[in-house]
Design an enzyme around this catalytic site. Structure first.
Site, PDB file in Angstrom:
ATOM      1  N   GLY A   1      -5.567  -2.027  -4.783  1.00 37.07           N
ATOM      2  CA  GLY A   1      -4.977  -0.728  -4.495  1.00 37.07           C
ATOM      3  C   GLY A   1      -5.537   0.367  -5.375  1.00 37.07           C
ATOM      4  O   GLY A   1      -6.030   0.115  -6.477  1.00 37.07           O
TER       5      GLY A   1
ATOM      6  N   ASP B   1       4.024   3.153  -4.130  1.00 42.57           N
ATOM      7  CA  ASP B   1       3.126   4.055  -4.838  1.00 42.57           C
ATOM      8  C   ASP B   1       2.855   3.445  -6.203  1.00 42.57           C
ATOM      9  O   ASP B   1       3.774   3.243  -7.003  1.00 42.57           O
ATOM     10  CB  ASP B   1       3.795   5.427  -4.979  1.00 42.57           C
ATOM     11  CG  ASP B   1       2.916   6.455  -5.674  1.00 42.57           C
ATOM     12  OD1 ASP B   1       1.855   6.088  -6.215  1.00 42.57           O
ATOM     13  OD2 ASP B   1       3.319   7.639  -5.682  1.00 42.57           O
ATOM     14  N   LEU B   2       1.597   3.134  -6.498  1.00 39.44           N
ATOM     15  CA  LEU B   2       1.260   2.473  -7.755  1.00 39.44           C
ATOM     16  C   LEU B   2       1.618   3.307  -8.976  1.00 39.44           C
ATOM     17  O   LEU B   2       1.787   2.764 -10.074  1.00 39.44           O
ATOM     18  CB  LEU B   2      -0.232   2.130  -7.784  1.00 39.44           C
ATOM     19  CG  LEU B   2      -0.713   1.097  -6.765  1.00 39.44           C
ATOM     20  CD1 LEU B   2      -2.225   0.976  -6.819  1.00 39.44           C
ATOM     21  CD2 LEU B   2      -0.058  -0.249  -7.005  1.00 39.44           C
TER      22      LEU B   2
ATOM     23  N   ASP C   1       0.865  -1.173   0.000  1.00 39.29           N
ATOM     24  CA  ASP C   1       0.000   0.000   0.000  1.00 39.29           C
ATOM     25  C   ASP C   1       0.905   1.227   0.000  1.00 39.29           C
ATOM     26  O   ASP C   1       2.080   1.135   0.381  1.00 39.29           O
ATOM     27  CB  ASP C   1      -0.901   0.018   1.248  1.00 39.29           C
ATOM     28  CG  ASP C   1      -2.162   0.849   1.032  1.00 39.29           C
ATOM     29  OD1 ASP C   1      -2.023   2.076   0.815  1.00 39.29           O
ATOM     30  OD2 ASP C   1      -3.263   0.293   1.072  1.00 39.29           O
TER      31      ASP C   1
ATOM     32  N   LYS D   1     -12.280   2.726 -13.442  1.00 43.10           N
ATOM     33  CA  LYS D   1     -12.488   1.284 -13.366  1.00 43.10           C
ATOM     34  C   LYS D   1     -12.903   0.713 -14.727  1.00 43.10           C
ATOM     35  O   LYS D   1     -12.542  -0.426 -15.070  1.00 43.10           O
ATOM     36  CB  LYS D   1     -13.525   0.959 -12.297  1.00 43.10           C
ATOM     37  CG  LYS D   1     -13.065   1.276 -10.887  1.00 43.10           C
ATOM     38  CD  LYS D   1     -11.790   0.532 -10.512  1.00 43.10           C
ATOM     39  CE  LYS D   1     -11.377   0.776  -9.076  1.00 43.10           C
ATOM     40  NZ  LYS D   1     -10.173  -0.004  -8.687  1.00 43.10           N
TER      41      LYS D   1
ATOM     42  N   TYR E   1     -14.175   8.130 -10.879  1.00 43.27           N
ATOM     43  CA  TYR E   1     -13.817   6.838 -10.303  1.00 43.27           C
ATOM     44  C   TYR E   1     -14.339   5.699 -11.170  1.00 43.27           C
ATOM     45  O   TYR E   1     -13.609   4.760 -11.512  1.00 43.27           O
ATOM     46  CB  TYR E   1     -14.365   6.731  -8.880  1.00 43.27           C
ATOM     47  CG  TYR E   1     -14.220   5.370  -8.251  1.00 43.27           C
ATOM     48  CD1 TYR E   1     -12.976   4.908  -7.836  1.00 43.27           C
ATOM     49  CD2 TYR E   1     -15.321   4.540  -8.060  1.00 43.27           C
ATOM     50  CE1 TYR E   1     -12.837   3.653  -7.257  1.00 43.27           C
ATOM     51  CE2 TYR E   1     -15.200   3.299  -7.477  1.00 43.27           C
ATOM     52  CZ  TYR E   1     -13.958   2.856  -7.081  1.00 43.27           C
ATOM     53  OH  TYR E   1     -13.818   1.613  -6.524  1.00 43.27           O
TER      54      TYR E   1
ATOM     55  N   ASN F   1     -18.970  -1.409  -9.075  1.00 42.50           N
ATOM     56  CA  ASN F   1     -20.309  -1.217  -9.620  1.00 42.50           C
ATOM     57  C   ASN F   1     -20.466   0.166 -10.246  1.00 42.50           C
ATOM     58  O   ASN F   1     -21.390   0.395 -11.023  1.00 42.50           O
ATOM     59  CB  ASN F   1     -21.363  -1.453  -8.543  1.00 42.50           C
ATOM     60  CG  ASN F   1     -21.392  -0.354  -7.493  1.00 42.50           C
ATOM     61  OD1 ASN F   1     -22.200   0.570  -7.559  1.00 42.50           O
ATOM     62  ND2 ASN F   1     -20.522  -0.439  -6.501  1.00 42.50           N
ATOM     63  N   HIS F   2     -19.555   1.088  -9.942  1.00 47.40           N
ATOM     64  CA  HIS F   2     -19.662   2.438 -10.495  1.00 47.40           C
ATOM     65  C   HIS F   2     -19.260   2.496 -11.973  1.00 47.40           C
ATOM     66  O   HIS F   2     -19.424   3.521 -12.617  1.00 47.40           O
ATOM     67  CB  HIS F   2     -18.878   3.409  -9.632  1.00 47.40           C
ATOM     68  CG  HIS F   2     -19.463   3.529  -8.255  1.00 47.40           C
ATOM     69  ND1 HIS F   2     -20.684   4.121  -8.024  1.00 47.40           N
ATOM     70  CD2 HIS F   2     -19.028   3.058  -7.052  1.00 47.40           C
ATOM     71  CE1 HIS F   2     -20.967   4.043  -6.730  1.00 47.40           C
ATOM     72  NE2 HIS F   2     -19.983   3.390  -6.121  1.00 47.40           N
TER      73      HIS F   2
END
Length: 268
Positions: free
Chosen positions: A73, A52-53, A35, A141, A137, A113-114
């Site tokens: 993440g 950090d991704l 994380d 995704k 967001y 689900n968004h």
């Protein structure tokens, strides 16, 4: 079940990650947790790597140590686009590309689900339904799911995209009676994805067996998963006088709930 290399869990300091850490460790015997934020202390058998991704070099180094990846993440709620872009768009690219370069074939990706939030609650959806994101967001995704499809088709990775509903200890409002994903059902879903003999590219709605649910997983091809819990057991507590919400309210009319109504200014 064990793998040749430890399972990697990203987002390990978040609410879901914190619950999943001991569960995945007990299930698979070794775990690398990561994380951008620190954790209090690694568990026996767990290695923690702060990462950090958005840092491609750091992600590459992280992935090189791991086997299957449970990628939870990133930014987990709506936020300004630049923050979403760094963690969820660039970060997901870095994760998938590092997996390709290091032959980490199987990934369980926490989508949301968004991705489909602007479908009305009267519409039942399956894996082939059109994406209708409800914010930056959700867009991030949707990007992740499309990127996953590319990496499966072009590079042979195996990626399950989990369109997670509301995964919390118990439902808190009326919408959750449709979207709730019990923690035990989340764990069994991840396990089903990691242990399926074949995975390919899969989109799965992450919700318990809720009587009021909107989502249909009958078109999944590889993963066999049957959720056991049902949010309906909380209905009397949450709706003691029945559902008296205004059905024309944007947050009630659409599946994304308050993500849809945030900054909504459409006039027709």
């Amino acid at each position: 079940m064990t793998f040749a290399k430890p399972v990697l869990l990203t987002g390990a300091a978040g609410a879901l990650g914190s619950w999943l850490r001991p569960q995945l460790l007990a299930r698979y015997g070794a775990l690398i947790s990561s994380d951008i934020a620190p954790i209090e202390a690694p568990l026996p058998g767990e290695t923690f790597v702060q990462c950090d991704l958005a840092d491609g070099v750091a992600v590459e180094r992280l992935v090189s140590q791991a086997g299957p990846i449970v990628h939870f993440g990133g930014q987990s709620v709506e936020a300004p686009f630049h923050r979403i872009m760094a963690s969820n768009i660039l970060g997901t690219y870095n994760m998938f590309e590092s997996a390709r370069r290091n032959s980490n074939k199987r990934i369980v990706f926490a989508s949301s689900n968004h991705v489909i939030g602007f479908h009305e609650t009267t519409t039942r959806l399956d894996a082939e339904s059109v994406m209708k994101p409800d914010g930056y967001y959700g867009v991030s995704k949707a990007f992740g799911e499309n990127l996953a499809s590319l990496y499966v088709d072009k590079h042979g990775l195996e990626i399950a995209c989990l369109r997670i509903g509301t995964s919390i200890p118990e439902p808190k409002d009326a919408r959750h009676l449709a979207t709730w994903l019990a923690y035990d059902d989340l764990l069994s879903l991840i396990d089903a994805c990691l242990t399926a003999p074949e995975l390919g590219f899969e989109v799965i709605y992450g919700a318990s067996a809720n009587d009021r649910g909107w989502w249909d997983n009958s078109k999944t091809r590889y993963v066999r998963w049957t959720p056991k819990d049902n949010a309906e057991r909380f209905a009397a507590k949450l709706l003691p006088n029945g559902d008296q919400r205004d059905q024309n309210d944007i947050a009630v009319r659409f599946q994304g709930g308050p993500f849809c109504s945030q900054n909504y200014d459409r006039q027709n």
